[in-house]
Scaffold this motif. Structure first.
Motif, PDB file in Angstrom:
ATOM      1  N   SER A 186       0.853  -1.191   0.000  1.00 55.67           N
ATOM      2  CA  SER A 186       0.000   0.000   0.000  1.00 55.67           C
ATOM      3  C   SER A 186       0.888   1.239   0.000  1.00 55.67           C
ATOM      4  CB  SER A 186      -0.920   0.012   1.220  1.00 55.67           C
ATOM      5  OG  SER A 186      -1.848  -1.051   1.157  1.00 55.67           O
ATOM      6  N   LEU A 187       0.400   2.307  -0.608  1.00 51.57           N
ATOM      7  CA  LEU A 187       1.241   3.476  -0.828  1.00 51.57           C
ATOM      8  C   LEU A 187       0.374   4.726  -0.894  1.00 51.57           C
ATOM      9  CD1 LEU A 187       4.315   4.035  -1.534  1.00 51.57           C
ATOM     10  CD2 LEU A 187       3.592   4.034  -3.927  1.00 51.57           C
ATOM     11  N   GLU A 188       0.865   5.813  -0.356  1.00 53.48           N
ATOM     12  CA  GLU A 188       0.261   7.124  -0.586  1.00 53.48           C
ATOM     13  C   GLU A 188       1.122   7.885  -1.584  1.00 53.48           C
ATOM     14  OE1 GLU A 188      -2.247   8.378   3.418  1.00 53.48           O
ATOM     15  OE2 GLU A 188      -0.282   9.270   3.059  1.00 53.48           O
ATOM     16  N   ILE A 189       0.490   8.424  -2.614  1.00 54.81           N
ATOM     17  CA  ILE A 189       1.170   9.300  -3.561  1.00 54.81           C
ATOM     18  C   ILE A 189       0.688  10.716  -3.288  1.00 54.81           C
ATOM     19  CG2 ILE A 189       1.564   9.843  -5.986  1.00 54.81           C
ATOM     20  CD1 ILE A 189       1.008   6.927  -6.648  1.00 54.81           C
ATOM     21  N   ILE A 190       1.628  11.604  -3.011  1.00 55.80           N
ATOM     22  CA  ILE A 190       1.305  12.960  -2.564  1.00 55.80           C
ATOM     23  C   ILE A 190       1.863  13.946  -3.589  1.00 55.80           C
ATOM     24  CG2 ILE A 190       1.540  14.629  -0.688  1.00 55.80           C
ATOM     25  CD1 ILE A 190       2.282  11.992   1.033  1.00 55.80           C
ATOM     26  N   ILE A 191       0.999  14.790  -4.131  1.00 47.62           N
ATOM     27  CA  ILE A 191       1.376  15.746  -5.168  1.00 47.62           C
ATOM     28  C   ILE A 191       1.481  17.131  -4.543  1.00 47.62           C
ATOM     29  CG2 ILE A 191       0.864  16.586  -7.488  1.00 47.62           C
ATOM     30  CD1 ILE A 191       1.050  13.528  -7.277  1.00 47.62           C
ATOM     31  N   THR A 192       2.612  17.808  -4.785  1.00 51.28           N
ATOM     32  CA  THR A 192       2.778  19.186  -4.319  1.00 51.28           C
ATOM     33  C   THR A 192       3.283  20.052  -5.475  1.00 51.28           C
ATOM     34  OG1 THR A 192       5.112  19.166  -3.626  1.00 51.28           O
ATOM     35  CG2 THR A 192       3.508  18.204  -2.104  1.00 51.28           C
ATOM     36  N   ASP A 193       3.180  21.364  -5.282  1.00 48.99           N
ATOM     37  CA  ASP A 193       3.677  22.295  -6.301  1.00 48.99           C
ATOM     38  C   ASP A 193       4.860  23.103  -5.804  1.00 48.99           C
ATOM     39  OD1 ASP A 193       2.548  24.031  -4.494  1.00 48.99           O
ATOM     40  OD2 ASP A 193       1.144  24.954  -5.904  1.00 48.99           O
ATOM     41  N   GLY A 194       5.504  22.645  -4.735  1.00 48.80           N
ATOM     42  CA  GLY A 194       6.622  23.376  -4.157  1.00 48.80           C
ATOM     43  C   GLY A 194       6.215  24.254  -2.998  1.00 48.80           C
ATOM     44  N   GLU A 195       4.920  24.574  -2.895  1.00 43.52           N
ATOM     45  CA  GLU A 195       4.419  25.392  -1.796  1.00 43.52           C
ATOM     46  C   GLU A 195       3.252  24.736  -1.062  1.00 43.52           C
ATOM     47  OE1 GLU A 195       3.435  29.219  -3.278  1.00 43.52           O
ATOM     48  OE2 GLU A 195       5.505  29.775  -3.747  1.00 43.52           O
ATOM     49  N   ASN A 196       2.409  24.010  -1.815  1.00 39.57           N
ATOM     50  CA  ASN A 196       1.187  23.456  -1.245  1.00 39.57           C
ATOM     51  C   ASN A 196       1.039  21.992  -1.606  1.00 39.57           C
ATOM     52  OD1 ASN A 196       0.022  26.093  -0.294  1.00 39.57           O
ATOM     53  ND2 ASN A 196       0.119  26.519  -2.493  1.00 39.57           N
ATOM     54  N   VAL A 197       0.289  21.271  -0.766  1.00 39.63           N
ATOM     55  CA  VAL A 197      -0.123  19.908  -1.094  1.00 39.63           C
ATOM     56  C   VAL A 197      -1.358  20.001  -1.979  1.00 39.63           C
ATOM     57  CG1 VAL A 197      -0.952  17.709  -0.184  1.00 39.63           C
ATOM     58  CG2 VAL A 197       0.806  18.993   1.063  1.00 39.63           C
ATOM     59  N   LEU A 198      -1.274  19.437  -3.188  1.00 44.20           N
ATOM     60  CA  LEU A 198      -2.364  19.535  -4.155  1.00 44.20           C
ATOM     61  C   LEU A 198      -3.317  18.348  -4.086  1.00 44.20           C
ATOM     62  CD1 LEU A 198      -0.328  20.790  -7.243  1.00 44.20           C
ATOM     63  CD2 LEU A 198      -1.492  22.152  -5.488  1.00 44.20           C
ATOM     64  N   GLU A 199      -2.780  17.162  -3.823  1.00 39.69           N
ATOM     65  CA  GLU A 199      -3.622  15.959  -3.800  1.00 39.69           C
ATOM     66  C   GLU A 199      -2.862  14.836  -3.117  1.00 39.69           C
ATOM     67  OE1 GLU A 199      -7.179  14.343  -4.211  1.00 39.69           O
ATOM     68  OE2 GLU A 199      -6.763  16.233  -5.258  1.00 39.69           O
ATOM     69  N   THR A 200      -3.605  13.991  -2.408  1.00 42.63           N
ATOM     70  CA  THR A 200      -3.045  12.772  -1.809  1.00 42.63           C
ATOM     71  C   THR A 200      -3.944  11.611  -2.184  1.00 42.63           C
ATOM     72  OG1 THR A 200      -2.101  13.978   0.083  1.00 42.63           O
ATOM     73  CG2 THR A 200      -2.419  11.604   0.336  1.00 42.63           C
ATOM     74  N   GLU A 201      -3.357  10.568  -2.723  1.00 43.58           N
ATOM     75  CA  GLU A 201      -4.146   9.419  -3.160  1.00 43.58           C
ATOM     76  C   GLU A 201      -3.521   8.124  -2.656  1.00 43.58           C
ATOM     77  OE1 GLU A 201      -5.849   7.585  -7.355  1.00 43.58           O
ATOM     78  OE2 GLU A 201      -5.788   9.741  -6.982  1.00 43.58           O
ATOM     79  N   LYS A 202      -4.337   7.302  -2.008  1.00 43.31           N
ATOM     80  CA  LYS A 202      -3.888   5.989  -1.554  1.00 43.31           C
ATOM     81  C   LYS A 202      -4.055   4.983  -2.693  1.00 43.31           C
ATOM     82  CE  LYS A 202      -4.726   6.330   3.450  1.00 43.31           C
ATOM     83  NZ  LYS A 202      -5.073   7.746   3.534  1.00 43.31           N
ATOM     84  N   VAL A 203      -3.015   4.190  -2.940  1.00 47.44           N
ATOM     85  CA  VAL A 203      -3.062   3.176  -3.993  1.00 47.44           C
ATOM     86  C   VAL A 203      -2.510   1.871  -3.447  1.00 47.44           C
ATOM     87  CG1 VAL A 203      -2.779   4.913  -5.803  1.00 47.44           C
ATOM     88  CG2 VAL A 203      -0.761   3.721  -4.911  1.00 47.44           C
TER      89      VAL A 203
END
Length: 218
Positions: A186-203
Motif C-alpha cells: 500500500s502506498l500514498e502518492i502525494i502531489i505538491t507544487d513546491g508550496e502546497n499539497v495539491l492531492e493525496t491518493e492511496k493506492v
C-alpha cells in the motif's frame, strides 16, 4: 533550522519469501507509473512524494519537518570527509550533504531537512580510503512539511511520473532496536507544487502486473 538526533536507525533484514514451499514464486513488482492531470490537461513539473505503509504501524507520520537530522561520527584520522545520501535500493548518490575537514574524536554532522522527503534512506560518511559511518533510516513527515522537501520525482512535460520500485522498498523487512516492520504494497502518492499539497491518493501496488495511476487534481 532545528536539529534532532537520528533516532530511527534501521539495519536491513531481508525476509525470504517462499522458503517453506519451493513451488511458490515470490511476487514481482514493476515500477509504479502514472500521470497527473488538472481539467483534463497534464500537469508539468509537479512534485511527487510518497508515504510507505508499514506492518505493523500503517501510514505512520513522525516528526514535524523542518528539523535537520544529526549523525554522530567517530573520526580516528583527521582529514577531508564526504557525507552522501542514498535512497534505499540505489547505489547512486541522491545528494552530498557534507564535504569538509573533520578533526579526530566524536563529531556531529547534519543532513538538511530539505533533502529528506518520505521513504527509507541510507547515508555514508567516508574519506578517500574508507567508509567510517553508514546506516539506514526512515522519514515519514506530515504532508504539510513535504512541499519544501526534495521530491521522490517530478512529472515530465506530459504529466507522467515513474516511481522506481527498488527505491520504494516494497516487500522488504527491517529490524530496529525496538522490533521490526515490513514495507507493504500500500502506498500514498502525494502531489505538491513546491508550496502546497495539491492531492493525496492511496493506492495498492499489485504484483506481477503494470501499476498505472492517473491522479486528478481537484
Amino acid at each position: 533550522m532545528k536539529t534532532k538526533q537520528l533516532l530511527f536507525l534501521v539495519a536491513p533484514f531481508f525476509l525470504v519469501t517462499g522458503c517453506l514451499n519451493n513451488s511458490d514464486k515470490p511476487p514481482v513488482y514493476e515500477d509504479v507509473e502514472g500521470m497527473v492531470t488538472s481539467n483534463g490537461e497534464p500537469v508539468n513539473n509537479a512534485s511527487i512524494h510518497i508515504r510507505n505503509h508499514f506492518n505493523p504501524g500503517g501510514f505512520i507520520v513522525s516528526g514535524q519537518g523542518e528539523e535537520d537530522l544529526t549523525i554522530s561520527v567517530n573520526i580516528q584520522d583527521e582529514g577531508l570527509y564526504t557525507g552522501n545520501l542514498y535512497r534505499n535500493g540505489s547505489d547512486t548518490v541522491l545528494a552530498t550533504f557534507f564535504n569538509d575537514s573533520l578533526q579526530t574524536g566524536q563529531q556531529e554532522i547534519s543532513i538538511p531537512d530539505s533533502l529528506l522527503s518520505n521513504g527509507i534512506f541510507g547515508y555514508e560518511v567516508r574519506n578517500t580510503a574508507v567508509q567510517v559511518a553508514g546506516n539506514l533510516f526512515v522519514i515519514s513527515k506530515p504532508d504539510t512539511a513535504l512541499p519544501e522537501s526534495l521530491p521522490f520525482t517530478r512529472t515530465n512535460a506530459n504529466g507522467e511520473f515513474n516511481l522506481n520500485i527498488h527505491y520504494l522498498s516494497i516487500g522488504q523487512s527491517f529490524i530496529t532496536g525496538s522490533g521490526g516492520f515490513e514495507v507493504t504494497d500500500s502506498l500514498e502518492i502525494i502531489i505538491t507544487d513546491g508550496e502546497n499539497v495539491l492531492e493525496t491518493e492511496k493506492v495498492k501496488v499489485e504484483p506481477n502486473q503494470v501499476n498505472y495511476f492517473e491522479i486528478i487534481l481537484n
